[in-house]
Scaffold this motif. Structure first.
Motif, short mmCIF file in Angstrom:
data_model
loop_
_atom_site.label_atom_id
_atom_site.label_comp_id
_atom_site.label_asym_id
_atom_site.label_seq_id
_atom_site.Cartn_x
_atom_site.Cartn_y
_atom_site.Cartn_z
N ASP A 78 0.72 -1.23 -0.08
CA ASP A 78 -0.10 0.06 0.04
C ASP A 78 0.85 1.36 -0.19
N GLU A 79 0.17 2.23 0.13
CA GLU A 79 0.93 3.39 0.20
C GLU A 79 1.88 4.03 0.90
N VAL A 80 1.93 3.17 2.34
CA VAL A 80 2.66 3.54 3.47
C VAL A 80 3.55 2.43 3.46
N GLY A 81 3.69 1.45 2.57
CA GLY A 81 4.71 0.30 2.69
C GLY A 81 4.06 -0.83 3.16
N ASN A 82 3.04 -1.16 3.75
CA ASN A 82 2.46 -2.22 4.22
C ASN A 82 2.40 -3.22 2.94
N ALA A 83 3.07 -4.52 3.03
CA ALA A 83 3.11 -5.21 1.90
C ALA A 83 2.32 -6.52 1.99
N ILE A 84 1.40 -6.74 0.72
CA ILE A 84 0.81 -7.94 0.59
C ILE A 84 1.72 -8.83 -0.05
N LEU A 85 2.82 -8.39 -0.91
CA LEU A 85 3.44 -9.48 -1.65
C LEU A 85 4.93 -8.73 -1.69
N THR A 86 5.76 -9.18 -2.31
CA THR A 86 7.18 -8.69 -2.45
C THR A 86 7.57 -8.31 -3.84
N ASP A 99 -0.52 9.88 8.64
CA ASP A 99 -1.62 11.02 9.06
C ASP A 99 -1.17 12.06 7.60
N PRO A 100 -2.02 12.98 7.52
CA PRO A 100 -2.04 13.89 6.15
C PRO A 100 -0.72 14.94 6.40
N VAL A 101 -0.38 15.23 7.82
CA VAL A 101 0.80 16.09 7.85
C VAL A 101 1.36 15.53 9.18
N VAL A 102 2.64 15.79 9.28
CA VAL A 102 3.24 15.56 10.70
C VAL A 102 2.75 16.48 11.74
N SER A 103 2.68 17.55 11.34
CA SER A 103 2.34 18.56 12.54
C SER A 103 1.10 19.74 11.96
N PRO A 104 -0.07 19.60 12.32
CA PRO A 104 -1.03 20.35 11.85
C PRO A 104 -1.05 21.64 12.40
N PHE A 105 -0.33 21.82 13.60
CA PHE A 105 -0.60 23.18 14.23
C PHE A 105 0.80 23.32 15.01
N PHE A 106 1.29 24.46 14.84
CA PHE A 106 2.71 24.96 15.53
C PHE A 106 3.03 26.37 15.60
N THR A 107 3.68 26.82 16.57
CA THR A 107 4.20 28.08 16.66
C THR A 107 4.93 28.80 15.71
N GLU A 108 5.03 29.90 15.43
CA GLU A 108 5.61 30.73 14.58
C GLU A 108 7.20 30.12 14.32
N GLY A 109 7.78 30.07 15.39
CA GLY A 109 9.29 29.68 15.22
C GLY A 109 9.72 28.45 14.64
N LEU A 110 8.53 27.62 14.38
CA LEU A 110 8.92 26.37 13.82
C LEU A 110 8.49 26.37 12.23
N LYS A 111 8.56 27.32 11.76
CA LYS A 111 8.47 27.35 10.26
C LYS A 111 9.73 27.21 9.67
N GLY A 112 10.06 26.61 8.56
CA GLY A 112 11.16 26.65 7.93
C GLY A 112 11.75 25.14 7.91
N THR A 113 13.08 25.34 7.25
CA THR A 113 13.89 24.30 7.35
C THR A 113 15.17 24.44 7.93
N PRO A 114 16.07 23.62 8.41
CA PRO A 114 17.42 23.81 8.96
C PRO A 114 18.27 24.18 7.99
N ASN A 115 19.11 25.29 8.65
CA ASN A 115 20.18 26.06 7.70
C ASN A 115 21.62 25.69 8.44
N GLU A 116 22.03 24.55 8.07
CA GLU A 116 23.20 24.06 9.04
C GLU A 116 24.49 23.80 8.13
N TRP A 138 6.41 3.09 5.91
CA TRP A 138 6.64 4.45 5.83
C TRP A 138 5.68 4.85 7.04
N GLU A 139 5.96 5.46 7.85
CA GLU A 139 5.28 5.57 9.13
C GLU A 139 4.11 6.37 8.96
N LEU A 140 4.11 7.60 7.88
CA LEU A 140 3.32 8.51 8.01
C LEU A 140 2.05 8.18 7.31
#
Length: 397
Positions: free
Chosen positions: A115-123, A297-314, A293-295
């Protein structure tokens, strides 16, 4: 130099029910845990609250009968194709029960070998051995059984094909099972479809509409409003839901932005530190053994505070050590790398070799995965996660 970087702690809460004051319970539990364990709060530490407990306290539940009524009203209740559902007793079986209860016949279109998230009925080895082309071949249930027999899931021990067949028949509906990997295969069986996939739903809904299907819905189009006083989710419908009992489903949280903002505000009032707060569901990672594939849910995080927007810059420490400063070692190497990090600006490092190999994902996806792994999905009893030092780096003192 500090000797500890990121730490992730599971915070135990009481067992909560509908109507409990989650906002204050989260704040109080964090403050009590800090005193008990002796950890301190810092600016930009992160509080993760699992979506499950948010939906539970909000009472965002629906009955199978509510799903059935909405499905019947939106599809006409005759023959309905259910396209690419995931194979899950917790995630999908209760939804399939509601769909089957609301229609006369279900044509179940299953993808293969998984299926879409990797649960296999066959190989893939299975289908290669039988000379099946998964990109083009459409298999009936009879042909599938002739080729592959009755296979059970590696971890659950369930034959999901038979499980879903029995579930549909148990609701009094007819069932036909088809195996294919393109959504438009369903149009040979019915002109009404529910796309039950999660992350590919928008494309498949578009393809089915372009193919001339009469009615095309997704799980995100069912229970977008209350039915008979039920819970609902205006954005995601049934996506992100979990089985509560044999006749009830707990939906993805419908509201949550005020919760994360208020928890952030109250923690600032109590600690003087501006923490970030998020609601998290499934993490986004893949199991190398079961290929899941664990996901789901439609998204990992549906609600979060402003400071969590974006991606790492490392910066990539290994790159610096092996290239820019390959002639240094010991304290000189440490000092050079720390100076390089301190000189880093907020300007994006995307495309710069010095950041090659760093994780190019949203902060909420990374943090949500860490939260999900820390809290687990069983009996740990820690629906709140406290992450300290996530935004620190090698130069932090």
């Amino acid at each position: 130099m500090r000797t500890v970087g990121v730490t992730s702690r599971g915070i135990r809460l009481p067992v909560l029910k509908k109507g409990d004051d989650l906002e204050n319970i989260v704040v109080d539990s964090l403050l009590n845990s800090s005193k008990e364990e002796g950890f301190q709060f810092h600016d930009r530490d992160v509080v993760g609250i699992t979506e499950s407990i948010v939906a539970r306290c909000q009472g965002n539940y629906a009955k199978v009968d509510d799903i059935a009524e909405d499905v019947k009203r939106k599809t006409g209740g005759d023959t309905v194709g259910v396209v690419f559902p995931i194979l899950s007793r917790n995630r999908f079986s209760i939804l399939l029960k509601g769909i089957a209860r609301g229609v006369k016949k279900v044509v179940l279109l299953l993808s293969y070998p998984s299926d879409e998230v990797g649960n296999a009925i066959l190989t893939y080895d299975d289908i290669d051995e039988k000379g099946v082309n998964p990109y083009t071949d459409i298999l009936s249930l009879e042909k599938y059984r002739e080729l592959f027999g009755y296979k059970k899931h590696e971890f659950t021990g369930v034959d999901y094909i038979q499980f879903y067949i029995d579930l549909i028949r148990g609701e009094g509906a007819e069932v036909e099972v088809v195996f294919a990997n393109h959504a438009t295969a369903i149009k040979d069986y019915t002109d009404v479809a529910i796309c039950a996939d999660i992350h590919t739903r928008k494309r498949n809904k578009r393809l089915l509409k372009e193919a001339g299907m009469k009615v095309v819905l997704g799980l995100d189009d069912i229970l977008t409003e209350s039915v008979n006083g039920s819970g609902f989710n205006s954005k995601y419908g049934l996506l992100g839901s979990n089985k509560s009992d044999e006749e009830t489903v707990k939906l993805f949280p419908n509201f949550g932005q005020d919760l994360v903002n208020n928890v952030q505000k109250k923690l600032f009032e109590k600690t003087g530190k501006r923490l970030e707060v998020m609601i998290y569901g499934d993490g986004a990672f893949k199991d190398p053994q079961g290929k899941i594939w664990e996901l789901a849910d439609p998204v990992v995080s549906p609600f979060f505070t402003e400071g969590l927007k974006g991606t790492p810059n490392e910066l990539k420490l290994k790159y610096l050590a092996d290239n820019d400063y390959k002639g240094l070692q010991g304290q000189a190497l440490t000092d050079a790398i720390r100076e390089k990090i301190e000189a880093k600006t907020s300007e994006s490092l995307v495309g710069n070799m010095v950041s090659e190999g760093t994780t190019p994902r949203q902060l909420t996806d990374l943090l949500g995965s860490l939260c999900d792994l820390t809290s687990g999905s069983g009996d740990k009893g820690t629906p709140v996660i406290y992450i300290s030092g996530y935004f620190d780096n090698y130069a932090s003192k």
